[in-house]
Design an enzyme around this catalytic site. Sequence first.
Site, PDB file in Angstrom:
ATOM      1  N   CYS A   2       0.825  -1.199   0.000  1.00 40.95           N
ATOM      2  CA  CYS A   2       0.000   0.000   0.000  1.00 40.95           C
ATOM      3  C   CYS A   2       0.860   1.250   0.000  1.00 40.95           C
ATOM      4  CB  CYS A   2      -0.901   0.008   1.243  1.00 40.95           C
ATOM      5  SG  CYS A   2      -1.856  -1.503   1.457  1.00 40.95           S
ATOM      6  N   ILE A  53      -4.185  -7.742  -0.655  1.00 37.44           N
ATOM      7  CA  ILE A  53      -3.392  -8.968  -0.706  1.00 37.44           C
ATOM      8  C   ILE A  53      -3.974 -10.026   0.226  1.00 37.44           C
ATOM      9  CG2 ILE A  53      -1.103  -9.977  -0.342  1.00 37.44           C
ATOM     10  CD1 ILE A  53      -1.169  -8.033  -2.683  1.00 37.44           C
TER      11      ILE A  53
END
Length: 629
Positions: A2, A53
Site C-alpha cells: 500500500c 493482498i
Amino acid sequence: MCGIAGLYYPGTPKPVEPARVRAMTDALVHRGPDGAGVWTAPGVGLGHRRLSIIDLAGGGQPMATSAGDVVVSFNGEIYNFQQVRAELEAKGARFVSHSDTEVLLHGWRAWGVGLLERLNGMFAFALYDARSQSLLLARDRLGVKPLHYAELSDGAVAFASEIKGLLAHPLFRRTPDFTAVEDFLGLGYVPDDASILAGVKKLPAGHYLLLERGRPVPAPVKWWDVDFSQRAKGSARDLEAELIQHLRDAVRSRMIADVPLGAFLSGGVDSSAVVALMAEASRAAVKTCTIGFDEAGYDESAHAALIAERFRTDHRVRNVAADDFALIDTLVHHFDEPFADASALATYRVCELARDSVTVALSGDGADEALAGYRRYKFHAAEERVRSVLPSSVRGMFGALGRVYPKADWAPRPLRAKTTLLALADEGGAAYAKAVGVTRPGVRFGLYTDAARATLGDHRAETRYVETMREAPARDGLDRAQYADFKHWLPGDILTKMDRTSMAVSLEAREPLLDYRFVEFAATLPASMRIRGGQGKWLMKRALEPYLPKEVLYRPKMGFVTPVSAWFRKGLADEAAGLARSRVLAGSGWFESKAIARLAEEHRSGRAEHGRTLWQLMMLERSLGRLFG
C-alpha cells in the site's frame, strides 16, 4: 502492499482537512489502486491507498480498534501475523478481521513499541494513540518499505511512503540540497540519511519515531541492528542444514496471499533457490517470469529456462532490447529523487511482466549482502589481509605508484593495477567506500563550480561509509563492508529500486532472503563460510547443491546489467553532449559546463570511460527538472 500518508501536529492540535490528506494519498494511487481511506481527528490525519493482498473483503484502512482509541495506516506485510494474533488472543484480544493489519492495533495495546520486536515482515506504518495523543512512525528492520517525513511551516509533521506524497501538500517548499547531489554522484543513489529536497527526512531502517503532543520532534530510535561480532559454532554440515531451514521458513512464510503469487527468475543462484523452495511447498506449478535481452552478453534467460524446466514452473519470458532506455522518464517520475542504478530499467520490465499474471512476486534480493556474494567483498577481504601486514610507509609508496600508473578501466578488476595500488594505500573504510561508489571524488570535484565546492566544505559522499565501518559491530574487514552495505547500499539502492519499480505497476514484491532471522544467522558465519576459493555465498551454494545444477550454482555472477557506456557512444550520444548545454544543470550554479562537455567528448571518442557518470548526470538533470522546474 500500500501507500500511506498523513499529518500530525505535535504542538497545538489544529484541525486537519481530510482533503489535504486525500490529495497526499492520491499521489500514491499506483501503490494502492484497490481502495482508499482517510481518517482525521484534532491534530492528526491518516491516509491510505490499498493494494489488496490478504483479507480482500475486510482489512480496509485506516483501521481502528472498536473503541476508536488506536488507529493505524499500514504499508507492508506481517508474515508471522497468525502467530502474533494467537499470542494476543491468549491475552484476551478480540479480532474482527482476518487482516495482518489488526495485529498492530492489539499489539500496540499489549506491548507498546515492544510490538516491533515481535513482527517478522516488511512494513512502514503510522499508528495514532488517542489516549496519549501520540503518533508512532515505524519502519521494518532492513528498510524494505520506505517512509519520508518533513516538518511544515504551520507546525505539522507530514509523512508519506514516497516524496510525491509530501509534494502534494500546499505548504511543502521545494528547496534543493546540494549535499545530496554530492551523495548521489558519489554513490549512485541518494542514501537514507539524505534527501535531494531540503527538510525531507527518511525514517532509517530498524527505527521508530514517537511523536508526542506538546513535545518537539525527537530523533528516531533504533530498535534493531544486525550484529557481525558473534560467530556461529558447528560443522559446515550442521550450518548448511540450519541455513536451508532458514530459507525454507522464509520462503513459505512469504507464500501466504489471497491473490495470485509467483516469482522473479533470473537464472542466478538466489532467485533459483527461492523458486526451488517455492516448488517444494506448492501443489500447483509456481508462476515464474524472466526478462531476456537481445544481446547475448546481457541475457540470462537460458539459465532461467533451465530452472523453470527443472521445477516445472509456469514460466513466461519477455525479450527486450538491450538499449531499452525509453523508460527513463517513467523511472524519474516514480523514483522522485535521482537514481542511477540503470538495472532499474530491467527491474521495471520484469515487474511489468509479472503483474500480467500475479499480484505478489518473490525476489532473490538480499543474499549477496548477507553472504558476501558481490565480487567487491572478495577483493576487499584480500586487500585487508595485505594492509594488515604492510607498514604504513610501504602503503604510502603504493599510493605514489598508483597515482602515476596508467588507468585501465577496460581490464578485469584483478588486472587494474592502478585501482589496486590506490586501494592498498587507503585505510580500509575509505578504500571500500570508493569501490562501492560510482563517480570518484576527483572526477566529481572537477565538475563542480567553486561555489559548489565551497558549499560542500568537508562533506563527502564516502564519509558515511568510513564512519559506519569504523563503528560497526564486527570482527574483520569483510564484516565491516557487509555491515555498511546493510546500512547504506541495501536500503538506498537495492530496496529502493525494487520498491519503486514494483509499486509503479501495483505489484507486491517480497524478499525472503531478507528475513531477519536468516540475516542474523548469516552475520554469524565465519568469513571462510561466506567466501572460500574465490566464491562468495560459499555455504549457501554448497547447501543448495541437492536443489540446483552446478552450472547455475557456480557460474559467474551477472545480475541485471545495462550497457550504459555503449548507449552514450550510440543512441544517447546526443544526450551526453546536450548535458553541457542543459539549462537545469547550468542554472543550478553547481556545475561547470565546459567540464561536462569535456567528459562527454572523452567518453564518446573512447579516450576515457565515463558512461556511469554521464548516466548519473542525465538522471540528475531530469530529476531536478521534474522537482524544481
